[in-house]
Design an enzyme around this catalytic site. Structure first.
Site, PDB file in Angstrom:
ATOM      1  N   LYS A   1     -66.897  30.346  13.900  1.00 23.36           N
ATOM      2  CA  LYS A   1     -68.076  31.101  14.339  1.00 23.36           C
ATOM      3  C   LYS A   1     -69.013  31.401  13.153  1.00 23.36           C
ATOM      4  O   LYS A   1     -70.211  31.184  13.240  1.00 23.36           O
ATOM      5  CB  LYS A   1     -67.646  32.411  15.038  1.00 23.36           C
ATOM      6  CG  LYS A   1     -66.823  32.140  16.304  1.00 23.36           C
ATOM      7  CD  LYS A   1     -66.435  33.399  17.026  1.00 23.36           C
ATOM      8  CE  LYS A   1     -65.440  34.256  16.280  1.00 23.36           C
ATOM      9  NZ  LYS A   1     -64.125  33.605  16.030  1.00 23.36           N
ATOM     10  N   THR A   2     -68.421  31.886  12.049  1.00 22.42           N
ATOM     11  CA  THR A   2     -69.243  32.188  10.870  1.00 22.42           C
ATOM     12  C   THR A   2     -69.872  30.898  10.338  1.00 22.42           C
ATOM     13  O   THR A   2     -71.046  30.864   9.967  1.00 22.42           O
ATOM     14  CB  THR A   2     -68.373  32.835   9.767  1.00 22.42           C
ATOM     15  OG1 THR A   2     -67.684  33.942  10.354  1.00 22.42           O
ATOM     16  CG2 THR A   2     -69.202  33.306   8.600  1.00 22.42           C
TER      17      THR A   2
ATOM     18  N   ASP B   1     -71.071  39.783  13.042  1.00 22.94           N
ATOM     19  CA  ASP B   1     -69.688  39.427  13.363  1.00 22.94           C
ATOM     20  C   ASP B   1     -69.071  40.595  14.136  1.00 22.94           C
ATOM     21  O   ASP B   1     -69.512  41.738  13.974  1.00 22.94           O
ATOM     22  CB  ASP B   1     -68.932  39.192  12.041  1.00 22.94           C
ATOM     23  CG  ASP B   1     -67.702  38.320  12.239  1.00 22.94           C
ATOM     24  OD1 ASP B   1     -67.470  37.847  13.367  1.00 22.94           O
ATOM     25  OD2 ASP B   1     -66.969  38.115  11.257  1.00 22.94           O
TER      26      ASP B   1
ATOM     27  N   THR C   1     -64.550  37.907  19.236  1.00 21.88           N
ATOM     28  CA  THR C   1     -63.277  37.337  19.683  1.00 21.88           C
ATOM     29  C   THR C   1     -63.003  37.799  21.113  1.00 21.88           C
ATOM     30  O   THR C   1     -62.060  37.347  21.741  1.00 21.88           O
ATOM     31  CB  THR C   1     -62.129  37.844  18.777  1.00 21.88           C
ATOM     32  OG1 THR C   1     -62.291  39.257  18.600  1.00 21.88           O
ATOM     33  CG2 THR C   1     -62.146  37.173  17.425  1.00 21.88           C
TER      34      THR C   1
ATOM     35  N   ARG D   1     -59.144  27.278  10.149  1.00 22.05           N
ATOM     36  CA  ARG D   1     -58.839  28.148   8.998  1.00 22.05           C
ATOM     37  C   ARG D   1     -57.358  28.035   8.641  1.00 22.05           C
ATOM     38  O   ARG D   1     -56.995  27.987   7.469  1.00 22.05           O
ATOM     39  CB  ARG D   1     -59.196  29.599   9.291  1.00 22.05           C
ATOM     40  CG  ARG D   1     -58.743  30.488   8.131  1.00 22.05           C
ATOM     41  CD  ARG D   1     -59.097  31.935   8.274  1.00 22.05           C
ATOM     42  NE  ARG D   1     -60.531  32.120   8.231  1.00 22.05           N
ATOM     43  CZ  ARG D   1     -61.193  32.902   9.063  1.00 22.05           C
ATOM     44  NH1 ARG D   1     -60.547  33.565   9.990  1.00 22.05           N
ATOM     45  NH2 ARG D   1     -62.488  33.021   8.975  1.00 22.05           N
TER      46      ARG D   1
HETATM   47  N1  ATP Z   1     -65.491  22.454  13.045  1.00 26.53           N
HETATM   48  C1  ATP Z   1     -65.017  22.596  11.804  1.00 26.53           C
HETATM   49  N2  ATP Z   1     -64.887  21.528  11.010  1.00 26.53           N
HETATM   50  C2  ATP Z   1     -64.389  21.680   9.761  1.00 26.53           C
HETATM   51  N3  ATP Z   1     -63.977  22.850   9.228  1.00 26.53           N
HETATM   52  C3  ATP Z   1     -64.108  23.939   9.980  1.00 26.53           C
HETATM   53  C4  ATP Z   1     -64.643  23.877  11.294  1.00 26.53           C
HETATM   54  N4  ATP Z   1     -64.656  25.114  11.818  1.00 26.53           N
HETATM   55  C5  ATP Z   1     -64.165  25.925  10.872  1.00 26.53           C
HETATM   56  N5  ATP Z   1     -63.837  25.229   9.769  1.00 26.53           N
HETATM   57  C6  ATP Z   1     -63.202  25.771   8.575  1.00 26.53           C
HETATM   58  O1  ATP Z   1     -62.431  26.903   8.964  1.00 26.53           O
HETATM   59  C7  ATP Z   1     -62.719  28.026   8.157  1.00 26.53           C
HETATM   60  C8  ATP Z   1     -62.867  29.227   9.059  1.00 26.53           C
HETATM   61  O2  ATP Z   1     -64.055  29.138   9.794  1.00 26.53           O
HETATM   62  P1  ATP Z   1     -64.958  30.434  10.101  1.00 26.53           P
HETATM   63  O3  ATP Z   1     -64.858  31.427   8.986  1.00 26.53           O
HETATM   64  O4  ATP Z   1     -66.303  29.927  10.451  1.00 26.53           O
HETATM   65  O5  ATP Z   1     -64.219  30.984  11.375  1.00 26.53           O
HETATM   66  P2  ATP Z   1     -64.594  32.248  12.301  1.00 26.53           P
HETATM   67  O6  ATP Z   1     -64.474  31.782  13.707  1.00 26.53           O
HETATM   68  O7  ATP Z   1     -65.877  32.841  11.871  1.00 26.53           O
HETATM   69  O8  ATP Z   1     -63.413  33.229  11.997  1.00 26.53           O
HETATM   70  P3  ATP Z   1     -63.436  34.836  12.004  1.00 26.53           P
HETATM   71  O9  ATP Z   1     -63.846  35.227  13.371  1.00 26.53           O
HETATM   72  O10 ATP Z   1     -62.010  35.163  11.673  1.00 26.53           O
HETATM   73  O11 ATP Z   1     -64.395  35.243  10.910  1.00 26.53           O
HETATM   74  C9  ATP Z   1     -63.965  27.691   7.363  1.00 26.53           C
HETATM   75  O12 ATP Z   1     -63.749  27.946   6.025  1.00 26.53           O
HETATM   76  C10 ATP Z   1     -64.196  26.213   7.554  1.00 26.53           C
HETATM   77  O13 ATP Z   1     -63.886  25.552   6.349  1.00 26.53           O
END
Ligand code: ATP
Length: 374
Positions: free
Chosen positions: A87-88, A132, A181, A240
């Site tokens: 998401k981030t 977030d 989430t 992640r």
């Molecule tokens: N589609 C993707 N392709 C490649 N790497 C990805 C992808 N999605 C996420 N990642 C990797 O996973 C890690 C986590 O992603 P991110 O921080 O965007 O998740 P999030 O959904 O925002 O989690 P949270 O809600 O816990 O903050 C990132 O560092 C990134 O390297």
């Protein structure tokens, strides 16, 4: 804006800036042993670099291209899904693809409407604001956000009681990217104000395999097909986690072998870190264990489960549960959480003939909570 939220916003903003302004500072980050910086450096920078989530990618690409064509800020975007699915990353990509600055904050940091007003008043035309955990914003701030999203205006209330006055504040058109989430916890007036909503799904093993290979390439890790596959299959459908496991397996390969991540090395390392063949970690197994051994397979309320495993309710609900449900090991029922026959088998236990699961109807977490007492 409170001191705490100012610090959070600025720290996050600095982190985002660092991500984008500096090149992939992997070597430096690694030398400093900064895992967060390594994670940031592994983030895809454009939609083309994103692996998996094809539908979301295509839909989002259309929204952004159309906005660029009209030279307008894109509609507000809501991203939902379990932690670590990107998401981030997508919020950062939205800003990058629009060549717009990104501001980051989080729901818990916005405790008062004034915190939000302070953030919004500093926005410029076309900025992207990432909030977030948007479901954890305070109610007054949430109500202020409705107006900001729709009319690009907020009323800042000065004073209290009969003497209070509302001063209207114009805000330049911006794009809000909210991440949650728990989409079900967002009040519908807020949910309805997002022009585009995307739900991120757990990743398929083939996509995780590609993610592991891409990250290994960026980290300079040598990895065999078997090694990549083993890490991917134990990553709980979550990029992640795939990246984290890769780093731990790399440590193992470096210290206990010649540095190459093979199937055998990945296997041994992941066993050492207690990540089982299905990707379940200690918390997942603790939840199933307590559910089966202590509560006879359920039904049991999620708060009770959380206390029994010594974790926060949110952690059990947002981190462990979605994956257990998806793996067919746990079901949410109107009377509480229930272990499925597969859960008993996973723990190596005999499935009781009176298992509570028989005939259980799966429902959403929110529905299940309506019926359980916690
Ligand atoms: N589609 C993707 N392709 C490649 N790497 C990805 C992808 N999605 C996420 N990642 C990797 O996973 C890690 C986590 O992603 P991110 O921080 O965007 O998740 P999030 O959904 O925002 O989690 P949270 O809600 O816990 O903050 C990132 O560092 C990134 O390297």
């Amino acid at each position: 804006m409170t001191e705490r939220s100012r610090r959070t916003t600025e720290a996050d903003y600095d982190a985002a800036e660092t991500d984008y302004v500096e090149s992939r500072a992997l070597v430096t980050a690694e030398a400093e042993g900064d895992e967060r910086a390594v994670e940031a450096a592994l983030r895809p920078r454009s939609l083309d670099e994103v692996i998996g989530q094809e539908r979301v990618r295509e839909q989002l690409s259309l929204v952004l291209e159309a906005a660029r064509g009209r030279n307008r800020a894109p509609d507000h975007v809501l991203l939902s899904g379990p932690p670590g699915l990107g998401k981030t990353t997508l919020a950062m990509i939205i800003a990058a693809e629009m060549s717009s600055p990104l501001r980051l904050t989080s729901g818990p940091a916005i405790t008062h409407a004034g915190d939000l007003a302070a953030i919004l008043s500093g926005m410029n035309d076309g900025d992207v604001l990432f909030v977030d955990e948007i479901h954890r914003m305070s109610r007054p701030a949430e109500e202020m956000l409705y107006m900001a999203m729709e009319d690009f205006r907020v009323d800042v209330v000065i004073g209290k009681g009969p003497g209070a006055t509302a001063i209207p504040l114009e805000i330049p058109p911006f794009t809000l990217v909210g991440a949650t989430t728990r989409a079900g916890l967002l009040p519908s007036p807020l949910r309805d104000r997002f022009g585009f909503t995307a739900h991120l799904e757990f990743y398929e093993p083939a996509d995780l395999d590609l993610i592991v290979r891409r990250s290994a390439g960026l980290l300079g890790v040598t990895l065999t097909d078997g090694g990549a596959g083993e890490i991917a299959s134990r990553s709980r459908g979550t990029p992640r986690i795939a990246n984290r496991l890769l780093r731990r397996v790399r440590d193992y390969a470096q210290v206990r072998a010649d540095g190459t991540v093979t199937l055998e090395i990945a296997h041994r390392a992941l066993d050492l870190y207690e990540v089982d063949q299905s990707g379940l970690d200690r918390l997942d197994r603790a939840v199933l264990d307590v559910l089966c051994r202590r509560f006879g397979g359920g039904p049991v309320g999620v708060s009770t489960l959380a206390v029994a495993v010594g974790e926060e309710r949110e952690t059990v609900e947002e981190v462990a549960e979605p994956f257990l449900v998806r793996s067919g090991l746990l079901a949410r029922t109107p009377r509480g959480r229930v272990a499925t026959p597969a859960a008993w088998q996973h723990l190596g236990l005999a499935v009781p003939s009176t298992a509570a699961f028989s005939g259980a109807q799966g429902v959403s977490a929110a529905e299940a909570d309506l019926f359980t007492d916690d």
